[in-house]
Design an enzyme around this catalytic site. Structure first.
Site, PDB file in Angstrom:
ATOM      1  N   ARG A  17       0.861  -1.181   0.000  1.00 66.86           N
ATOM      2  CA  ARG A  17       0.000   0.000   0.000  1.00 66.86           C
ATOM      3  C   ARG A  17       0.899   1.232   0.000  1.00 66.86           C
ATOM      4  NH1 ARG A  17       2.344   1.920   3.777  1.00 66.86           N
ATOM      5  NH2 ARG A  17       0.750   3.529   3.879  1.00 66.86           N
ATOM      6  N   GLY A  18       0.256   2.402  -0.064  1.00 68.08           N
ATOM      7  CA  GLY A  18       1.037   3.623  -0.237  1.00 68.08           C
ATOM      8  C   GLY A  18       1.110   3.919  -1.727  1.00 68.08           C
ATOM      9  N   ASP A  47      -1.982  10.828  -1.800  1.00 68.61           N
ATOM     10  CA  ASP A  47      -2.356   9.787  -2.763  1.00 68.61           C
ATOM     11  C   ASP A  47      -2.718  10.374  -4.117  1.00 68.61           C
ATOM     12  OD1 ASP A  47      -3.094   8.775   0.113  1.00 68.61           O
ATOM     13  OD2 ASP A  47      -2.594   7.053  -1.158  1.00 68.61           O
TER      14      ASP A  47
HETATM   15  O1  MRU Z   1      -4.538   3.256   2.250  1.00 74.43           O
HETATM   16  P1  MRU Z   1      -3.043   3.424   2.152  1.00 74.43           P
HETATM   17  O2  MRU Z   1      -2.313   2.839   3.307  1.00 74.43           O
HETATM   18  O3  MRU Z   1      -2.505   2.969   0.812  1.00 74.43           O
HETATM   19  O4  MRU Z   1      -2.852   5.001   2.225  1.00 74.43           O
HETATM   20  C1  MRU Z   1      -1.565   5.547   2.142  1.00 74.43           C
HETATM   21  C2  MRU Z   1      -1.527   7.001   2.385  1.00 74.43           C
HETATM   22  O5  MRU Z   1      -2.545   7.653   2.559  1.00 74.43           O
HETATM   23  C3  MRU Z   1      -0.189   7.659   2.314  1.00 74.43           C
HETATM   24  O6  MRU Z   1      -0.128   8.750   3.174  1.00 74.43           O
HETATM   25  C4  MRU Z   1       0.031   8.141   0.875  1.00 74.43           C
HETATM   26  O7  MRU Z   1      -0.076   7.060  -0.020  1.00 74.43           O
HETATM   27  C5  MRU Z   1       1.326   8.767   0.694  1.00 74.43           C
HETATM   28  S1  MRU Z   1       2.563   7.545   0.731  1.00 74.43           S
HETATM   29  C6  MRU Z   1       4.020   8.019   0.152  1.00 74.43           C
END
Ligand code: MRU
Length: 372
Positions: free
Chosen positions: A57-58, A247
């Site tokens: 994720r991320g 995101d």
């Molecule tokens: O739902 P996730 O864990 O994928 O969400 C991730 C985030 O909201 C992060 O803050 C975002 O992707 C930035 S990561 C470099």
């Protein structure tokens, strides 16, 4: 540069090619912080599953995984219909992080005009390039963000710079380094005293589980706080700056990030605390101008709200119900922080004001439409 991640004395990226040279290996983030395990992805279906179920994720890592997913699909069938099918499968995994669509569009552009016989090698090379570039982008973000931390540190000699962050925007969310955490790692490594307030980030606790794990592995002083504590700490002068990731950020500087980010931005504004967003340019959706109206917000299962993942005192891990049995739950996974609440966007090219003009000045080649 890179290979910053150090777990049990070994250096890792978050995604790499397996020993056979074609399988893809990732860290299983659903098992952290209690178990460090890796998972092999051998098919596009497995890559899609890993993204959808948040094994990875991320935003940047989602894009990198999808790129390798295309390569895995083409190993089986490198025809045009197979390529389009893989792009559609991977593109439908998660809706908010635009890095996913950016990476898939880039893969398509690279592959579609190639003879079939050349596609597999080209797909692996392009996915590898996306990963290498992500490491470089994140490191550059770290350098620019370090300047901000240095400035604050200079105003309080000897005292730690208190930085609040939300969710996980560290190396686990990218290929290496991270976005919001990259400046923090560089500051810590440069001997600047930093202390990080880690929002637990309900419902999935990416802060408590992943950010705290990262910072702990790197020896960065930090404390996990409940999501509701940030405003109180800001009112009492305990937060010098906020840095979060993103995101998807519009061409006008509206920022989609993990649910709860907006409330932190509001509290920061009310308390005069600088609120920075660290993001690589593949996170900018140049086609969008109004984040609230145009950014798709992922709705996830209510079970993530009603249940918590954790480790019991006997060492076993599992899910525990915390909500009253039978209650409904609502689980929007991201929110949009309007540009007016953002002090600056820390990108690989420098820090831009969160505005169309600010971003256009740093990225003059991106006038409108889809990212090149
Ligand atoms: O739902 P996730 O864990 O994928 O969400 C991730 C985030 O909201 C992060 O803050 C975002 O992707 C930035 S990561 C470099």
């Amino acid at each position: 540069m890179g290979f910053h991640v150090n777990i049990h004395g070994r250096h890792y990226r978050t995604i790499w090619l397996d020993e056979d040279g074609w399988g893809v290996r990732v860290i299983d983030q659903t098992r952290l912080p209690f178990h460090f395990e890796t998972v092999r992805l051998s098919t596009a279906d497995e890559a899609a599953h890993a993204i959808r179920h948040m094994t990875v994720r991320g935003a940047p890592l989602i894009g990198a995984t999808a790129a390798y997913g295309v390569a895995l699909a083409l190993r089986v069938d490198s025809s045009n219909p197979a390529l389009e099918q893989a792009l559609a499968l991977l593109g439908a995994t998660r809706p908010t992080a635009v890095n996913l669509h950016w990476a898939l569009a880039r893969m398509r552009r690279r592959l579609i005009d190639l003879p079939q016989a050349e596609r597999v090698a080209a797909a692996y090379a392009e996915a590898g390039a996306i990963c290498d570039e992500d490491v470089a982008l994140c490191h550059a973000i770290g350098e620019h963000g370090l300047g901000v931390i240095r400035e604050i540190a200079a105003k309080k000699p000897g005292a730690p710079v208190n930085i609040l962050t939300h969710c996980n925007a560290g190396w686990l969310a990218t290929v290496d380094w991270g976005t919001a955490l990259a400046p923090i790692y560089l500051a810590h490594d440069a001997g600047i005293p930093v202390h990080v307030w880690v929002d637990e980030t309900r419902p999935r606790n990416q802060g408590a589980a992943l950010t705290a794990y990262e910072l702990g592995s790197h020896g960065v002083p930090h404390a996990v706080i409940v999501d509701n504590a940030g405003g109180h700490l800001m009112q009492h002068g305990e937060v010098d700056m906020v840095i979060v990731g993103s995101d998807r950020t519009t061409a006008t500087g509206d920022v989609a990030n993990k649910i709860g980010t907006y409330l932190k931005a509001l509290a920061a504004k009310d308390n005069g605390v600088p609120f920075y967003v660290a993001l690589p340019s593949p996170t900018i959706d140049w086609a969008l101008r109004d984040g609230l109206k145009e950014i798709p917000i992922e709705e996830r299962a209510g079970r993530e709200v009603t249940h918590l993942f954790g480790q019991g005192e006997d060492g076993s891990t599992g899910f525990f119900q915390v909500a009253a049995p039978g209650s409904a739950a609502c689980n929007p996974a991201f929110d949009v922080t309007p540009a007016r609440l953002v002090t600056g966007l820390i990108t690989e090219r420098g820090i831009a004001p969160a505005s169309a003009e600010g971003l256009a000045k740093l990225f003059p080649e991106m006038t409108s439409g889809v990212a090149a």
